[in-house]
Scaffold this motif. Structure first.
Motif, PDB file in Angstrom:
ATOM      1  N   PRO A  26      27.776  40.281 -14.221  1.00 47.61           N
ATOM      2  CA  PRO A  26      27.790  41.474 -14.773  1.00 47.61           C
ATOM      3  C   PRO A  26      26.393  42.127 -14.897  1.00 47.61           C
ATOM      4  CG  PRO A  26      29.474  40.366 -15.621  1.00 47.61           C
ATOM      5  CD  PRO A  26      28.508  39.377 -15.123  1.00 47.61           C
TER       6      PRO A  26
ATOM      7  N   ILE B 178      26.830  45.740 -10.677  1.00 46.65           N
ATOM      8  CA  ILE B 178      28.273  45.041 -10.856  1.00 46.65           C
ATOM      9  C   ILE B 178      29.391  45.823 -11.698  1.00 46.65           C
ATOM     10  CG2 ILE B 178      29.447  43.159 -11.505  1.00 46.65           C
ATOM     11  CD1 ILE B 178      28.036  42.624  -8.784  1.00 46.65           C
TER      12      ILE B 178
ATOM     13  N   THR C 216      32.741  47.715 -10.358  1.00 48.07           N
ATOM     14  CA  THR C 216      34.157  47.293 -10.880  1.00 48.07           C
ATOM     15  C   THR C 216      34.616  48.768 -11.821  1.00 48.07           C
ATOM     16  OG1 THR C 216      33.177  45.144 -11.337  1.00 48.07           O
ATOM     17  CG2 THR C 216      35.453  45.697 -12.510  1.00 48.07           C
TER      18      THR C 216
ATOM     19  N   TRP D 229      34.026  42.395  -6.781  1.00 47.61           N
ATOM     20  CA  TRP D 229      34.245  43.130  -8.154  1.00 47.61           C
ATOM     21  C   TRP D 229      34.801  44.430  -7.906  1.00 47.61           C
ATOM     22  CZ3 TRP D 229      33.754  41.128 -12.680  1.00 47.61           C
ATOM     23  CH2 TRP D 229      33.202  40.081 -12.812  1.00 47.61           C
TER      24      TRP D 229
END
Length: 203
Positions: free
Chosen positions: A22, A26, A30, A164
């Motif tokens: 993350p 990312i 998400t 993701w």
């Protein structure tokens, strides 16, 4: 001449945790999947794809190193990233709770937003520079070596970023309470800001 299996596996072993962990891009992917849904998050994802591929090409050609070596370029890139991520975090935090979207909902961040996030993602430049410099697949042919690494890292990028987005969308679909959904969106926005801070603050 082709790269050996061991050299490819070594690159993948380094690429997946670095590219899939993350970071600002990312978390943004998400969060968009969670706040707006997988389908609505696709334009943003494609913008991320285009931006990350551009960064990959700049890194492979050595342009990234030249640009970052210019006085003032690094701080400007960091400031642009911080300002845009603040705006994106606001959009995510104020999005309708998962599963509660209506016809008058604001448009989710699109292709352009994803492109900006990817191009201003400080982590990406650092990660790709490390991956290119730290792995040699074809020692006797630098051009083929670079193109092979570009192809492999592009495949990794397509897989991890898409995964993701799907994760965010599926997880959000499990939320049924509007209060929990609102809290979830705000949490994702905070995580986005934290990821940006971790990426830009020297350690």
């Amino acid at each position: 001449m082709f790269p050996t299996l061991d050299s490819v596996l070594a690159l993948l072993a380094m690429a997946f945790p670095l590219m899939g962990s993350p970071g600002p891009a990312i978390v943004a992917i998400t969060a968009n999947g969670a706040a707006f849904g997988i389908r609505a998050g696709l334009p943003f994802l494609f913008g991320i794809y285009a931006g990350v591929f551009t960064v990959l090409c700049l890194t492979a050609s050595g342009v990234t190193g030249l640009l970052l070596a210019l006085p003032g370029v690094g701080p400007v890139l960091v400031m642009a990233a911080v300002l845009y991520m603040l705006y994106l975090a606001y959009r995510i935090a104020t999005a309708p709770p998962p599963g509660m979207h209506g016809t008058e909902d604001p448009d989710p961040p699109g292709f352009g937003a994803g492109l900006v996030v990817a191009l201003t993602n400080v982590k990406a430049y650092t990660v790709f520079t490390a991956l290119y410099a730290g792995n040699i697949l074809i020692e006797t042919d630098p051009i083929r070596d670079t193109l092979t690494k570009l192809a492999i890292l592009t495949c990794v990028m397509l897989f991890v970023n898409g995964s993701w987005l799907v994760f965010g969308g599926i997880f959000a679909n499990l939320i049924r309470s509007p209060k929990v959904g609102r809290a979830f969106n705000i949490t994702m926005a905070v995580l986005l800001l934290v990821s940006v801070a971790l990426a830009v603050i020297p350690r």
